[in-house]
Design a protein around this motif. Structure first.
Motif, PDB file in Angstrom:
ATOM      1  N   CYS A  35      13.948  33.618 -39.773  1.00  0.00           N
ATOM      2  CA  CYS A  35      13.606  33.359 -38.316  1.00  0.00           C
ATOM      3  C   CYS A  35      14.088  31.998 -37.802  1.00  0.00           C
ATOM      4  O   CYS A  35      14.046  31.026 -38.637  1.00  0.00           O
ATOM      5  CB  CYS A  35      12.178  33.166 -38.324  1.00  0.00           C
ATOM      6  N   LEU A  36      14.997  31.944 -36.773  1.00  0.00           N
ATOM      7  CA  LEU A  36      15.657  30.766 -36.341  1.00  0.00           C
ATOM      8  C   LEU A  36      14.256  29.789 -35.828  1.00  0.00           C
ATOM      9  O   LEU A  36      14.855  28.528 -35.789  1.00  0.00           O
ATOM     10  CB  LEU A  36      16.339  31.115 -34.981  1.00  0.00           C
ATOM     11  N   LEU A  37      13.205  30.012 -35.679  1.00  0.00           N
ATOM     12  CA  LEU A  37      12.452  28.821 -35.164  1.00  0.00           C
ATOM     13  C   LEU A  37      11.508  28.502 -36.506  1.00  0.00           C
ATOM     14  O   LEU A  37      11.143  27.367 -36.442  1.00  0.00           O
ATOM     15  CB  LEU A  37      11.264  29.783 -34.228  1.00  0.00           C
ATOM     16  N   CYS A  38      11.070  29.425 -37.307  1.00  0.00           N
ATOM     17  CA  CYS A  38      10.075  29.199 -38.195  1.00  0.00           C
ATOM     18  C   CYS A  38      10.818  28.945 -39.610  1.00  0.00           C
ATOM     19  O   CYS A  38      10.160  28.429 -40.566  1.00  0.00           O
ATOM     20  CB  CYS A  38       9.080  30.405 -38.721  1.00  0.00           C
ATOM     21  N   ASN A  39      11.971  29.336 -39.925  1.00  0.00           N
ATOM     22  CA  ASN A  39      12.615  29.036 -41.107  1.00  0.00           C
ATOM     23  C   ASN A  39      12.193  29.848 -42.348  1.00  0.00           C
ATOM     24  O   ASN A  39      12.586  29.695 -43.518  1.00  0.00           O
ATOM     25  CB  ASN A  39      12.727  27.663 -41.621  1.00  0.00           C
ATOM     26  N   VAL A  40      11.291  31.081 -41.985  1.00  0.00           N
ATOM     27  CA  VAL A  40      10.879  31.847 -42.816  1.00  0.00           C
ATOM     28  C   VAL A  40      11.690  33.126 -43.125  1.00  0.00           C
ATOM     29  O   VAL A  40      12.284  33.618 -42.118  1.00  0.00           O
ATOM     30  CB  VAL A  40       9.464  32.299 -42.915  1.00  0.00           C
ATOM     31  N   LEU A  41      11.612  33.796 -44.193  1.00  0.00           N
ATOM     32  CA  LEU A  41      12.301  35.070 -44.222  1.00  0.00           C
ATOM     33  C   LEU A  41      11.946  36.039 -43.468  1.00  0.00           C
ATOM     34  O   LEU A  41      10.612  36.310 -43.282  1.00  0.00           O
ATOM     35  CB  LEU A  41      12.493  35.511 -45.905  1.00  0.00           C
ATOM     36  N   LEU A  42      12.806  36.870 -42.951  1.00  0.00           N
ATOM     37  CA  LEU A  42      12.131  38.131 -41.903  1.00  0.00           C
ATOM     38  C   LEU A  42      11.881  39.300 -43.023  1.00  0.00           C
ATOM     39  O   LEU A  42      12.594  39.479 -43.687  1.00  0.00           O
ATOM     40  CB  LEU A  42      13.426  38.476 -41.111  1.00  0.00           C
ATOM     41  N   ASP A  43      10.919  40.180 -42.137  1.00  0.00           N
ATOM     42  CA  ASP A  43      10.640  41.430 -43.105  1.00  0.00           C
ATOM     43  C   ASP A  43      11.476  42.460 -42.197  1.00  0.00           C
ATOM     44  O   ASP A  43      11.634  42.574 -41.023  1.00  0.00           O
ATOM     45  CB  ASP A  43       9.108  41.635 -43.110  1.00  0.00           C
ATOM     46  N   LEU A  71      22.635  31.353 -40.393  1.00  0.00           N
ATOM     47  CA  LEU A  71      23.677  31.782 -41.644  1.00  0.00           C
ATOM     48  C   LEU A  71      22.646  32.146 -42.682  1.00  0.00           C
ATOM     49  O   LEU A  71      23.175  32.329 -44.133  1.00  0.00           O
ATOM     50  CB  LEU A  71      24.471  30.479 -41.708  1.00  0.00           C
ATOM     51  N   GLY A  72      21.372  32.073 -42.731  1.00  0.00           N
ATOM     52  CA  GLY A  72      20.565  32.192 -43.755  1.00  0.00           C
ATOM     53  C   GLY A  72      19.919  31.206 -44.543  1.00  0.00           C
ATOM     54  O   GLY A  72      19.405  31.458 -45.806  1.00  0.00           O
ATOM     55  N   TYR A  73      20.422  29.791 -44.676  1.00  0.00           N
ATOM     56  CA  TYR A  73      20.084  28.840 -45.189  1.00  0.00           C
ATOM     57  C   TYR A  73      18.747  28.240 -44.881  1.00  0.00           C
ATOM     58  O   TYR A  73      18.376  28.107 -43.683  1.00  0.00           O
ATOM     59  CB  TYR A  73      21.203  27.734 -45.129  1.00  0.00           C
ATOM     60  N   GLU A  93      25.981  38.844 -45.373  1.00  0.00           N
ATOM     61  CA  GLU A  93      24.788  39.599 -45.830  1.00  0.00           C
ATOM     62  C   GLU A  93      23.369  38.668 -45.660  1.00  0.00           C
ATOM     63  O   GLU A  93      22.427  39.404 -45.446  1.00  0.00           O
ATOM     64  CB  GLU A  93      24.704  39.891 -47.002  1.00  0.00           C
ATOM     65  N   ALA A  94      23.792  37.397 -45.416  1.00  0.00           N
ATOM     66  CA  ALA A  94      22.404  36.533 -45.360  1.00  0.00           C
ATOM     67  C   ALA A  94      22.287  36.298 -43.910  1.00  0.00           C
ATOM     68  O   ALA A  94      21.248  35.821 -43.295  1.00  0.00           O
ATOM     69  CB  ALA A  94      22.734  35.336 -45.987  1.00  0.00           C
ATOM     70  N   LEU A  95      23.193  36.726 -42.782  1.00  0.00           N
ATOM     71  CA  LEU A  95      22.965  36.620 -41.493  1.00  0.00           C
ATOM     72  C   LEU A  95      21.699  37.391 -40.896  1.00  0.00           C
ATOM     73  O   LEU A  95      21.598  38.473 -41.498  1.00  0.00           O
ATOM     74  CB  LEU A  95      24.136  37.287 -40.775  1.00  0.00           C
ATOM     75  N   PHE A  96      20.988  36.618 -40.372  1.00  0.00           N
ATOM     76  CA  PHE A  96      19.737  37.118 -39.761  1.00  0.00           C
ATOM     77  C   PHE A  96      18.780  37.731 -40.895  1.00  0.00           C
ATOM     78  O   PHE A  96      18.203  38.460 -40.637  1.00  0.00           O
ATOM     79  CB  PHE A  96      20.009  38.420 -38.702  1.00  0.00           C
ATOM     80  N   ILE A 139      10.552  39.284 -33.073  1.00  0.00           N
ATOM     81  CA  ILE A 139      11.285  40.506 -33.608  1.00  0.00           C
ATOM     82  C   ILE A 139      12.803  40.182 -33.479  1.00  0.00           C
ATOM     83  O   ILE A 139      13.204  39.813 -32.167  1.00  0.00           O
ATOM     84  CB  ILE A 139      10.848  41.874 -32.928  1.00  0.00           C
ATOM     85  N   TYR A 140      13.740  40.605 -34.315  1.00  0.00           N
ATOM     86  CA  TYR A 140      14.998  40.259 -34.283  1.00  0.00           C
ATOM     87  C   TYR A 140      15.682  41.547 -34.595  1.00  0.00           C
ATOM     88  O   TYR A 140      15.112  42.724 -35.113  1.00  0.00           O
ATOM     89  CB  TYR A 140      15.314  39.323 -35.477  1.00  0.00           C
ATOM     90  N   TRP A 141      16.725  41.658 -33.975  1.00  0.00           N
ATOM     91  CA  TRP A 141      17.835  42.813 -34.419  1.00  0.00           C
ATOM     92  C   TRP A 141      19.306  42.471 -34.368  1.00  0.00           C
ATOM     93  O   TRP A 141      19.593  41.650 -34.264  1.00  0.00           O
ATOM     94  CB  TRP A 141      17.425  44.145 -33.046  1.00  0.00           C
ATOM     95  N   GLN A 142      20.013  43.543 -34.945  1.00  0.00           N
ATOM     96  CA  GLN A 142      21.484  43.340 -35.076  1.00  0.00           C
ATOM     97  C   GLN A 142      22.217  43.301 -33.549  1.00  0.00           C
ATOM     98  O   GLN A 142      22.871  44.183 -33.747  1.00  0.00           O
ATOM     99  CB  GLN A 142      22.244  44.091 -36.021  1.00  0.00           C
ATOM    100  N   GLY A 143      21.804  42.416 -32.806  1.00  0.00           N
ATOM    101  CA  GLY A 143      22.356  42.658 -31.470  1.00  0.00           C
ATOM    102  C   GLY A 143      23.599  41.946 -31.305  1.00  0.00           C
ATOM    103  O   GLY A 143      24.445  41.239 -32.082  1.00  0.00           O
ATOM    104  N   SER A 144      23.904  41.539 -30.063  1.00  0.00           N
ATOM    105  CA  SER A 144      25.024  40.813 -29.698  1.00  0.00           C
ATOM    106  C   SER A 144      25.058  39.443 -30.243  1.00  0.00           C
ATOM    107  O   SER A 144      26.120  38.778 -30.597  1.00  0.00           O
ATOM    108  CB  SER A 144      24.928  40.539 -28.029  1.00  0.00           C
ATOM    109  N   HIS A 145      23.974  38.767 -30.371  1.00  0.00           N
ATOM    110  CA  HIS A 145      23.906  37.423 -31.052  1.00  0.00           C
ATOM    111  C   HIS A 145      24.729  37.393 -32.426  1.00  0.00           C
ATOM    112  O   HIS A 145      25.435  36.536 -32.867  1.00  0.00           O
ATOM    113  CB  HIS A 145      22.325  37.196 -31.413  1.00  0.00           C
TER     114      HIS A 145
END
Ligand SMILES: [Zn+2]
Length: 153
Positions: free
Chosen positions: A93-101, A19-21, A87-90, A132-138
């Motif tokens: 990083c779900l594993l590291c908790n750092v902001l994605l580029d 959720l972006g927290y 807007e904060a979704l994804f 790497i993340y993408w706006q997929g089914s997740h």
């Protein structure tokens, strides 16, 4: 609001990141270190431990009563601690908790399954673990859940 989730709440920590927290997970038992870390980093403690009490007035502890991570998220929304921001979704990083580029699409080629690469236009990378993340089914599943939370909240 930034969080630190105790050892009982690993799954909730991942959901909050989704959720972006900004949420770190503290898997050890040492409550003293947990509180110390929370103070140092200005985090709110999430726990299911009824014996964990604030030691100084500045200690902020939220006691979670629900069992399942999806209900725990709902509990945090209901009690007004978090809100759902699409807007904060994804963004994290779900594993590291750092902001994605954001990365150029070409950089994802060969690093994600081909069908994903051809389906998707936007890719994000964790600067720490390079996942790497993408706006997929997740994300679609998450959006559906958020809609449900809004309806029944
Ligand atoms: Zn990562």
């Amino acid at each position: 609001m930034n969080f630190i989730a105790d050892r009982m709440l690993g799954k909730l920590a991942r959901e909050l990141r989704m959720l972006g927290y900004d949420t770190i997970y503290y898997p050890a038992e040492d409550a003293y270190r947990l509180i110390k870390l929370a103070r140092e980093e200005g985090r709110v403690i999430l726990t299911r431990n009824t014996k964990l009490l604030p030691r100084i007035p500045e200690d902020h502890i939220i006691r979670i009563t629900e069992d399942r991570a999806s209900l725990q998220i709902k509990e945090l929304v209901r009690r007004g601690y978090i809100s759902l921001n699409e807007e904060a979704l994804f963004s994290r990083c779900l594993l590291c908790n750092v902001l994605l580029d954001d990365i150029p699409r070409e950089e994802a080629e060969g690093k994600v399954p081909d069908f994903i690469f051809y389906q998707q236009n936007h890719f994000f990378r964790c600067p720490q673990c390079t996942r790497i993340y993408w706006q997929g089914s997740h994300q679609e599943n998450m959006l559906k859940r958020i809609e449900q939370l809004k309806t029944f909240g």
